[in-house]
Design a protein around this motif. Structure first.
Motif, short mmCIF file in Angstrom:
data_model
loop_
_atom_site.label_atom_id
_atom_site.label_comp_id
_atom_site.label_asym_id
_atom_site.label_seq_id
_atom_site.Cartn_x
_atom_site.Cartn_y
_atom_site.Cartn_z
N PRO A 1 0.78 -1.24 0.00
CA PRO A 1 0.00 0.00 0.00
C PRO A 1 0.81 1.29 0.00
O PRO A 1 0.52 2.20 -0.77
N LEU A 2 1.82 1.40 0.86
CA LEU A 2 2.59 2.64 0.92
C LEU A 2 3.37 2.89 -0.37
O LEU A 2 3.48 4.02 -0.86
N LEU A 3 3.92 1.79 -0.93
CA LEU A 3 4.64 1.92 -2.19
C LEU A 3 3.69 2.31 -3.31
O LEU A 3 4.02 3.13 -4.18
N LEU A 4 2.50 1.74 -3.29
CA LEU A 4 1.49 2.06 -4.29
C LEU A 4 1.06 3.52 -4.16
O LEU A 4 0.85 4.21 -5.17
N ALA A 5 0.95 4.01 -2.94
CA ALA A 5 0.57 5.41 -2.72
C ALA A 5 1.60 6.34 -3.35
O ALA A 5 1.23 7.32 -4.02
N ASP A 6 2.88 6.05 -3.14
CA ASP A 6 3.92 6.88 -3.73
C ASP A 6 3.86 6.85 -5.26
O ASP A 6 4.04 7.88 -5.92
N ARG A 7 3.59 5.67 -5.81
CA ARG A 7 3.52 5.55 -7.26
C ARG A 7 2.35 6.36 -7.83
O ARG A 7 2.50 7.07 -8.83
N LEU A 8 1.20 6.25 -7.19
CA LEU A 8 0.02 6.96 -7.69
C LEU A 8 0.18 8.47 -7.54
O LEU A 8 -0.25 9.24 -8.41
N ARG A 9 0.78 8.90 -6.44
CA ARG A 9 1.01 10.34 -6.26
C ARG A 9 1.99 10.86 -7.30
O ARG A 9 1.87 12.00 -7.77
N ALA A 10 2.95 10.04 -7.65
CA ALA A 10 3.89 10.44 -8.69
C ALA A 10 3.20 10.60 -10.04
O ALA A 10 3.56 11.45 -10.85
N MET A 11 2.17 9.78 -10.28
CA MET A 11 1.45 9.86 -11.54
C MET A 11 0.70 11.18 -11.69
O MET A 11 0.53 11.69 -12.80
N VAL A 12 0.25 11.75 -10.57
CA VAL A 12 -0.50 13.01 -10.62
C VAL A 12 0.36 14.20 -10.22
O VAL A 12 -0.13 15.32 -10.10
N GLY A 13 1.65 13.96 -10.03
CA GLY A 13 2.55 15.06 -9.72
C GLY A 13 2.55 15.48 -8.27
O GLY A 13 3.04 16.55 -7.94
N ASP A 14 1.98 14.67 -7.38
CA ASP A 14 1.96 14.98 -5.96
C ASP A 14 3.10 14.23 -5.30
O ASP A 14 3.02 13.03 -5.06
N THR A 15 4.17 14.93 -4.99
CA THR A 15 5.34 14.30 -4.38
C THR A 15 5.50 14.71 -2.92
O THR A 15 6.56 14.58 -2.33
N GLY A 16 4.40 15.24 -2.34
CA GLY A 16 4.48 15.71 -0.96
C GLY A 16 4.48 14.60 0.06
O GLY A 16 4.76 14.83 1.22
N GLY A 17 4.15 13.39 -0.36
CA GLY A 17 4.21 12.26 0.57
C GLY A 17 2.92 11.99 1.29
O GLY A 17 2.72 10.93 1.85
N GLY A 18 1.97 12.99 1.33
CA GLY A 18 0.67 12.74 1.97
C GLY A 18 0.81 12.56 3.46
O GLY A 18 1.71 13.09 4.10
N LYS A 19 -0.09 11.75 4.02
CA LYS A 19 -0.11 11.52 5.46
C LYS A 19 0.06 10.04 5.76
O LYS A 19 -0.33 9.20 4.97
N ASP A 20 0.67 9.76 6.88
CA ASP A 20 0.83 8.36 7.27
C ASP A 20 -0.43 7.88 7.98
O ASP A 20 -1.41 8.60 8.10
N LYS A 21 -0.41 6.65 8.44
CA LYS A 21 -1.60 6.06 9.04
C LYS A 21 -2.01 6.78 10.32
O LYS A 21 -3.16 6.77 10.71
N GLY A 22 -1.06 7.42 10.99
CA GLY A 22 -1.38 8.15 12.21
C GLY A 22 -1.94 9.52 11.97
O GLY A 22 -2.24 10.26 12.90
N GLY A 23 -2.06 9.92 10.68
CA GLY A 23 -2.62 11.22 10.36
C GLY A 23 -1.57 12.31 10.31
O GLY A 23 -1.86 13.46 10.05
N LYS A 24 -0.29 11.99 10.61
CA LYS A 24 0.77 12.98 10.57
C LYS A 24 1.36 13.06 9.18
O LYS A 24 1.40 12.09 8.46
#
Length: 272
Positions: A234-257
């Motif tokens: 899942p985390l690796l997939l999240a990075d891949r999908l964000r890269a596809m839309v140009g979002d490289t900010g990393g998003g939030k982890d499971k703890g909401g941080k």
């Protein structure tokens, strides 16, 4: 709803009203039924002649979507796919069948149902790519129709002006009436240009842009679902999908941080 088309058209027509008012004229001088009927009626008629009745009806059915259409949010799709990936790893692919029935997105729902049914990954990719291509072709036909109207309208406006000027030349014996008659004659050209650049071409561009965003969203969903089927982390997939839309900010982890901030904090603690 994204109101950009409505705001743009209001500002565009407002600019015309402003210049007419500032020049001491009145907007009623432009709202003449004969040239407007010719320009709008003949433009739509010629557009119909260059297409099929089905194409014309379908294109006009797309007009509400052009005004009220809501651009898809890639981040929402990414979050949904990540949750699906986590559920698939925890409960297996068959658990996606319940998600398929609950999803309001027909494209995602169909894909998940095929995954739950055990459809081969390559066959599923071909199916989803065909659905995306079909969507793109249909939207392109709608956009092309209004673009063609934008091409016809100015010329039809000129035709209206020529017809009116012919009538003017028939009344040269009344010089006091020539000024208003000539002014009225050029209203057809004005409406031809206005309708093309303030109505038809913006609608065409809007439909095309919304289609691009929707196709990009569908492609994102396709890649995500296929990755979930392949057992992607899942985390690796999240990075891949964000890269596809140009979002490289990393998003939030499971703890909401925020992941970026967490990494920075960890580095500062290590340095200390």
């Amino acid at each position: 709803m994204d109101p950009s088309l409505i705001i743009g058209l209001v500002l565009a027509f407002g600019s015309v009203v402003a210049i007419v008012t500032l020049e001491g004229s009145h907007i009623g001088s432009l709202l003449l039924p004969p040239p407007m009927i010719l320009v709008f009626g003949a433009t739509i008629a010629v557009g119909l002649a260059g297409n099929t009745i089905k194409d014309t009806l379908k294109a006009f059915k797309a007009v509400p979507r052009a005004f009220l259409g809501k651009p898809p949010k890639p981040q929402d799709s990414i979050e949904k796919i990540i949750s699906l990936a986590e559920k698939a790893r925890a409960e297996g692919l068959l658990a996606l069948e319940a998600e398929a029935s609950d999803s309001k997105d027909a494209f995602l729902s169909g894909a998940l149902q095929n995954v739950a049914d055990g459809t081969d990954a390559e066959e599923l990719r071909i199916l989803m790519e065909d659905q995306i291509a079909s969507k793109a072709r249909a939207d392109h036909a709608d956009s092309k129709f209004f673009a063609s109207l934008g091409g016809y309208a100015p010329t039809i406006g000129i035709i209206g002006t020529v017809v009116s000027l012919t009538h003017v030349l028939e009344n040269l014996s009344s010089p006091d009436e020539l000024g208003p008659m000539i002014a009225s004659a050029f209203v057809a050209t004005l409406w031809g240009l206005l309708s093309a650049n303030f109505i038809w071409l913006p609608i065409s561009a809007r439909i095309a842009r919304l289609s691009e965003l929707e196709v990009e969203s569908m492609t994102l969903v396709m890649e995500g679902v296929l990755a979930v089927q392949g057992g992607a982390q899942p985390l690796l997939l999240a990075d891949r999908l964000r890269a596809m839309v140009g979002d490289t900010g990393g998003g939030k982890d499971k703890g909401g941080k925020d992941k970026g901030k967490s990494k920075g904090s960890d580095a500062e603690q290590a340095a200390a």
